[in-house]
Scaffold this motif. Structure first.
Motif, mmCIF file in Angstrom:
data_model
loop_
_atom_site.group_PDB
_atom_site.id
_atom_site.type_symbol
_atom_site.label_atom_id
_atom_site.label_comp_id
_atom_site.label_asym_id
_atom_site.label_seq_id
_atom_site.Cartn_x
_atom_site.Cartn_y
_atom_site.Cartn_z
ATOM 1 N N GLU A 41 0.828 -1.219 0.000
ATOM 2 C CA GLU A 41 0.000 0.000 0.000
ATOM 3 C C GLU A 41 0.856 1.260 0.000
ATOM 4 O O GLU A 41 0.416 2.309 -0.446
ATOM 5 C CB GLU A 41 -0.942 -0.013 1.202
ATOM 6 N N GLN A 42 2.082 1.158 0.505
ATOM 7 C CA GLN A 42 3.002 2.293 0.504
ATOM 8 C C GLN A 42 3.691 2.478 -0.847
ATOM 9 O O GLN A 42 4.522 3.351 -1.018
ATOM 10 C CB GLN A 42 4.074 2.118 1.583
ATOM 11 N N GLY A 43 3.341 1.609 -1.813
ATOM 12 C CA GLY A 43 3.916 1.701 -3.147
ATOM 13 C C GLY A 43 5.296 1.072 -3.262
ATOM 14 O O GLY A 43 5.996 1.315 -4.243
ATOM 15 N N LEU A 44 5.673 0.275 -2.286
ATOM 16 C CA LEU A 44 6.985 -0.362 -2.326
ATOM 17 C C LEU A 44 6.937 -1.601 -3.206
ATOM 18 O O LEU A 44 5.999 -2.380 -3.155
ATOM 19 C CB LEU A 44 7.438 -0.737 -0.914
ATOM 20 N N SER A 45 7.971 -1.775 -3.990
ATOM 21 C CA SER A 45 8.067 -2.920 -4.882
ATOM 22 C C SER A 45 9.053 -3.916 -4.287
ATOM 23 O O SER A 45 10.201 -3.560 -4.007
ATOM 24 C CB SER A 45 8.535 -2.456 -6.263
ATOM 25 N N PHE A 46 8.621 -5.141 -4.084
ATOM 26 C CA PHE A 46 9.475 -6.165 -3.501
ATOM 27 C C PHE A 46 8.926 -7.534 -3.855
ATOM 28 O O PHE A 46 7.767 -7.679 -4.228
ATOM 29 C CB PHE A 46 9.567 -6.020 -1.980
ATOM 30 N N THR A 47 9.792 -8.519 -3.743
ATOM 31 C CA THR A 47 9.377 -9.911 -3.867
ATOM 32 C C THR A 47 9.805 -10.610 -2.587
ATOM 33 O O THR A 47 10.955 -10.505 -2.168
ATOM 34 C CB THR A 47 10.046 -10.598 -5.077
ATOM 35 N N ILE B 281 7.540 -3.105 12.671
ATOM 36 C CA ILE B 281 8.128 -3.918 11.605
ATOM 37 C C ILE B 281 7.877 -3.269 10.254
ATOM 38 O O ILE B 281 8.802 -3.104 9.451
ATOM 39 C CB ILE B 281 7.570 -5.355 11.640
ATOM 40 N N VAL B 282 6.639 -2.869 9.993
ATOM 41 C CA VAL B 282 6.282 -2.252 8.709
ATOM 42 C C VAL B 282 7.048 -0.941 8.517
ATOM 43 O O VAL B 282 7.590 -0.683 7.443
ATOM 44 C CB VAL B 282 4.758 -2.023 8.612
ATOM 45 N N GLN B 283 7.133 -0.142 9.558
ATOM 46 C CA GLN B 283 7.828 1.150 9.465
ATOM 47 C C GLN B 283 9.315 0.966 9.153
ATOM 48 O O GLN B 283 9.850 1.581 8.225
ATOM 49 C CB GLN B 283 7.650 1.925 10.766
ATOM 50 N N VAL B 284 9.996 0.122 9.912
ATOM 51 C CA VAL B 284 11.436 -0.047 9.740
ATOM 52 C C VAL B 284 11.747 -0.784 8.432
ATOM 53 O O VAL B 284 12.640 -0.377 7.683
ATOM 54 C CB VAL B 284 12.063 -0.769 10.958
ATOM 55 N N LEU B 285 11.011 -1.843 8.136
ATOM 56 C CA LEU B 285 11.243 -2.584 6.898
ATOM 57 C C LEU B 285 10.958 -1.707 5.685
ATOM 58 O O LEU B 285 11.716 -1.712 4.710
ATOM 59 C CB LEU B 285 10.392 -3.852 6.864
ATOM 60 N N GLY B 286 9.911 -0.905 5.752
ATOM 61 C CA GLY B 286 9.611 0.036 4.667
ATOM 62 C C GLY B 286 10.750 1.018 4.443
ATOM 63 O O GLY B 286 11.128 1.304 3.310
ATOM 64 N N GLY B 287 11.327 1.508 5.531
ATOM 65 C CA GLY B 287 12.464 2.423 5.417
ATOM 66 C C GLY B 287 13.666 1.757 4.763
ATOM 67 O O GLY B 287 14.341 2.359 3.924
ATOM 68 N N LEU B 288 13.922 0.504 5.114
ATOM 69 C CA LEU B 288 15.040 -0.215 4.503
ATOM 70 C C LEU B 288 14.803 -0.441 3.013
ATOM 71 O O LEU B 288 15.732 -0.323 2.210
ATOM 72 C CB LEU B 288 15.259 -1.561 5.194
ATOM 73 N N LEU B 289 13.569 -0.754 2.650
ATOM 74 C CA LEU B 289 13.264 -0.987 1.237
ATOM 75 C C LEU B 289 13.386 0.305 0.423
ATOM 76 O O LEU B 289 13.749 0.278 -0.742
ATOM 77 C CB LEU B 289 11.862 -1.582 1.087
ATOM 78 N N ARG B 290 13.100 1.436 1.048
ATOM 79 C CA ARG B 290 13.224 2.729 0.359
ATOM 80 C C ARG B 290 14.687 3.152 0.217
ATOM 81 O O ARG B 290 15.035 3.886 -0.688
ATOM 82 C CB ARG B 290 12.465 3.808 1.126
ATOM 83 N N GLN B 291 15.525 2.735 1.148
ATOM 84 C CA GLN B 291 16.929 3.138 1.162
ATOM 85 C C GLN B 291 17.811 1.913 0.935
ATOM 86 O O GLN B 291 18.505 1.453 1.844
ATOM 87 C CB GLN B 291 17.281 3.803 2.489
ATOM 88 N N SER B 292 17.806 1.412 -0.276
ATOM 89 C CA SER B 292 18.526 0.168 -0.568
ATOM 90 C C SER B 292 20.036 0.303 -0.346
ATOM 91 O O SER B 292 20.736 -0.697 -0.230
ATOM 92 C CB SER B 292 18.233 -0.295 -1.988
ATOM 93 N N GLY B 293 20.531 1.507 -0.268
ATOM 94 C CA GLY B 293 21.951 1.706 0.022
ATOM 95 C C GLY B 293 22.348 1.112 1.362
ATOM 96 O O GLY B 293 23.477 0.660 1.549
ATOM 97 N N CYS B 294 21.418 1.092 2.314
ATOM 98 C CA CYS B 294 21.683 0.468 3.617
ATOM 99 C C CYS B 294 21.991 -1.011 3.441
ATOM 100 O O CYS B 294 22.884 -1.545 4.092
ATOM 101 C CB CYS B 294 20.469 0.610 4.535
ATOM 102 N N LEU B 295 21.254 -1.654 2.547
ATOM 103 C CA LEU B 295 21.465 -3.084 2.312
ATOM 104 C C LEU B 295 22.839 -3.335 1.706
ATOM 105 O O LEU B 295 23.535 -4.274 2.081
ATOM 106 C CB LEU B 295 20.376 -3.638 1.390
ATOM 107 N N VAL B 296 23.243 -2.468 0.796
ATOM 108 C CA VAL B 296 24.550 -2.618 0.150
ATOM 109 C C VAL B 296 25.661 -2.466 1.180
ATOM 110 O O VAL B 296 26.625 -3.236 1.185
ATOM 111 C CB VAL B 296 24.712 -1.592 -1.000
ATOM 112 N N GLY B 297 25.527 -1.499 2.077
ATOM 113 C CA GLY B 297 26.537 -1.287 3.107
ATOM 114 C C GLY B 297 26.716 -2.500 4.007
ATOM 115 O O GLY B 297 27.838 -2.906 4.310
#
Length: 151
Positions: free
Chosen positions: A5-11, A108-124
Protein backbone atom coordinates in the motif's frame (compact mmCIF):
# COMPACT_ATOMS: atom_id res chain seq x y z
CA UNK A 1 -0.18 -5.66 2.44
CA UNK A 2 0.84 -2.47 4.26
CA UNK A 3 4.20 -2.30 2.46
CA UNK A 4 2.49 -2.77 -0.88
CA UNK A 5 0.00 0.00 0.00
CA UNK A 6 3.00 2.29 0.50
CA UNK A 7 3.92 1.70 -3.15
CA UNK A 8 6.98 -0.36 -2.33
CA UNK A 9 8.07 -2.92 -4.88
CA UNK A 10 9.47 -6.16 -3.50
CA UNK A 11 9.38 -9.91 -3.87
CA UNK A 12 9.12 -11.98 -0.71
CA UNK A 13 10.50 -15.49 -1.22
CA UNK A 14 9.26 -17.78 1.54
CA UNK A 15 10.97 -21.13 2.08
CA UNK A 16 9.95 -23.90 4.44
CA UNK A 17 6.75 -25.61 5.41
CA UNK A 18 4.67 -27.92 3.34
CA UNK A 19 1.49 -29.92 3.14
CA UNK A 20 -1.94 -28.45 3.82
CA UNK A 21 -0.51 -25.51 5.75
CA UNK A 22 1.40 -24.37 2.68
CA UNK A 23 -1.68 -24.82 0.50
CA UNK A 24 -3.73 -22.70 2.91
CA UNK A 25 -1.06 -20.02 2.94
CA UNK A 26 -0.97 -19.96 -0.87
CA UNK A 27 -4.75 -19.49 -0.92
CA UNK A 28 -4.47 -16.64 1.58
CA UNK A 29 -1.82 -14.94 -0.54
CA UNK A 30 -4.16 -15.07 -3.54
CA UNK A 31 -7.16 -13.83 -1.47
CA UNK A 32 -5.06 -10.94 -0.15
CA UNK A 33 -4.00 -9.88 -3.64
CA UNK A 34 -0.32 -10.47 -2.86
CA UNK A 35 0.46 -13.13 -5.49
CA UNK A 36 2.67 -10.69 -7.35
CA UNK A 37 5.04 -10.23 -4.41
CA UNK A 38 4.88 -13.46 -2.35
CA UNK A 39 6.51 -16.59 -3.72
CA UNK A 40 5.90 -19.60 -1.49
CA UNK A 41 8.49 -22.27 -2.26
CA UNK A 42 7.78 -24.72 0.55
CA UNK A 43 10.57 -27.14 1.47
CA UNK A 44 12.96 -26.55 -1.40
CA UNK A 45 16.28 -28.40 -1.20
CA UNK A 46 17.81 -25.95 -3.71
CA UNK A 47 17.47 -22.93 -1.39
CA UNK A 48 21.25 -22.63 -0.93
CA UNK A 49 21.60 -22.08 -4.68
CA UNK A 50 19.26 -19.08 -4.45
CA UNK A 51 20.65 -17.37 -1.33
CA UNK A 52 23.06 -15.13 -3.22
CA UNK A 53 20.09 -13.60 -5.07
CA UNK A 54 18.48 -12.30 -1.88
CA UNK A 55 18.92 -8.69 -0.77
CA UNK A 56 17.67 -9.23 2.76
CA UNK A 57 16.88 -12.18 5.01
CA UNK A 58 13.84 -11.56 7.20
CA UNK A 59 13.13 -13.55 10.35
CA UNK A 60 9.88 -12.46 12.01
CA UNK A 61 9.36 -14.65 15.06
CA UNK A 62 7.62 -14.28 18.38
CA UNK A 63 10.01 -16.78 19.98
CA UNK A 64 13.50 -17.95 19.02
CA UNK A 65 16.48 -19.58 20.64
CA UNK A 66 19.75 -18.99 18.81
CA UNK A 67 18.69 -19.59 15.19
CA UNK A 68 21.40 -21.04 12.95
CA UNK A 69 19.65 -19.61 9.92
CA UNK A 70 21.01 -16.17 10.85
CA UNK A 71 24.59 -17.46 10.63
CA UNK A 72 23.73 -19.13 7.32
CA UNK A 73 22.50 -15.79 5.97
CA UNK A 74 25.69 -14.06 7.14
CA UNK A 75 27.88 -16.69 5.48
CA UNK A 76 25.93 -16.09 2.25
CA UNK A 77 26.53 -12.34 2.66
CA UNK A 78 22.88 -11.47 3.31
CA UNK A 79 21.92 -8.84 5.90
CA UNK A 80 19.31 -9.98 8.43
CA UNK A 81 16.22 -8.10 9.57
CA UNK A 82 14.71 -9.79 12.62
CA UNK A 83 12.45 -9.34 15.56
CA UNK A 84 14.46 -8.86 18.73
CA UNK A 85 13.50 -12.09 20.48
CA UNK A 86 15.40 -14.87 22.25
CA UNK A 87 19.09 -15.02 21.38
CA UNK A 88 18.73 -13.05 18.14
CA UNK A 89 20.04 -9.76 19.64
CA UNK A 90 23.24 -11.63 20.54
CA UNK A 91 23.73 -12.61 16.89
CA UNK A 92 22.96 -9.40 15.00
CA UNK A 93 25.13 -6.31 15.34
CA UNK A 94 22.78 -3.41 14.63
CA UNK A 95 23.64 -1.55 11.40
CA UNK A 96 26.67 -3.82 10.94
CA UNK A 97 25.24 -7.25 10.13
CA UNK A 98 21.54 -6.41 10.12
CA UNK A 99 18.69 -4.81 12.00
CA UNK A 100 16.62 -5.68 15.03
CA UNK A 101 13.08 -4.55 15.57
CA UNK A 102 10.62 -5.11 18.38
CA UNK A 103 7.96 -7.74 17.79
CA UNK A 104 5.24 -5.27 16.81
CA UNK A 105 3.55 -5.14 13.39
CA UNK A 106 3.52 -1.35 13.08
CA UNK A 107 7.22 -1.07 13.96
CA UNK A 108 8.13 -3.92 11.61
CA UNK A 109 6.28 -2.25 8.71
CA UNK A 110 7.83 1.15 9.46
CA UNK A 111 11.44 -0.05 9.74
CA UNK A 112 11.24 -2.58 6.90
CA UNK A 113 9.61 0.04 4.67
CA UNK A 114 12.46 2.42 5.42
CA UNK A 115 15.04 -0.21 4.50
CA UNK A 116 13.26 -0.99 1.24
CA UNK A 117 13.22 2.73 0.36
CA UNK A 118 16.93 3.14 1.16
CA UNK A 119 18.53 0.17 -0.57
CA UNK A 120 21.95 1.71 0.02
CA UNK A 121 21.68 0.47 3.62
CA UNK A 122 21.47 -3.08 2.31
CA UNK A 123 24.55 -2.62 0.15
CA UNK A 124 26.54 -1.29 3.11
CA UNK A 125 25.69 -4.28 5.27
CA UNK A 126 26.41 -6.69 2.40
CA UNK A 127 29.86 -5.10 2.17
CA UNK A 128 30.35 -5.64 5.91
CA UNK A 129 29.48 -9.31 5.51
CA UNK A 130 32.08 -9.98 2.81
CA UNK A 131 34.58 -10.53 5.60
CA UNK A 132 32.19 -12.51 7.82
CA UNK A 133 33.55 -15.88 8.81
CA UNK A 134 31.56 -18.43 10.77
CA UNK A 135 33.45 -19.56 13.83
CA UNK A 136 31.71 -22.40 15.66
CA UNK A 137 33.85 -21.96 18.79
CA UNK A 138 32.89 -18.27 18.96
CA UNK A 139 29.22 -19.22 18.56
CA UNK A 140 29.42 -21.88 21.28
CA UNK A 141 31.29 -19.50 23.59
CA UNK A 142 28.65 -16.82 23.00
CA UNK A 143 25.82 -19.27 23.67
CA UNK A 144 27.50 -20.49 26.86
CA UNK A 145 27.96 -16.90 27.98
CA UNK A 146 24.27 -16.19 27.44
CA UNK A 147 23.04 -19.40 29.04
CA UNK A 148 25.55 -20.07 31.78
CA UNK A 149 27.65 -16.95 32.22
CA UNK A 150 30.60 -18.60 30.40
CA UNK A 151 32.04 -22.02 29.60
Amino acid sequence: QKLKEQGLSFTWDVYGGGGSGLDELRQEVVRSGLSDCFLLHGNDPTIRQHLAEFDLFVLLSHFEGLPNVIYEAFVAGIPVFSTSVGGVPEQIKEDETGWLVKDDEETIVQVLGGLLRQSGCLVGIRNNLTSYSYDNNRVVDGACEILFGGR
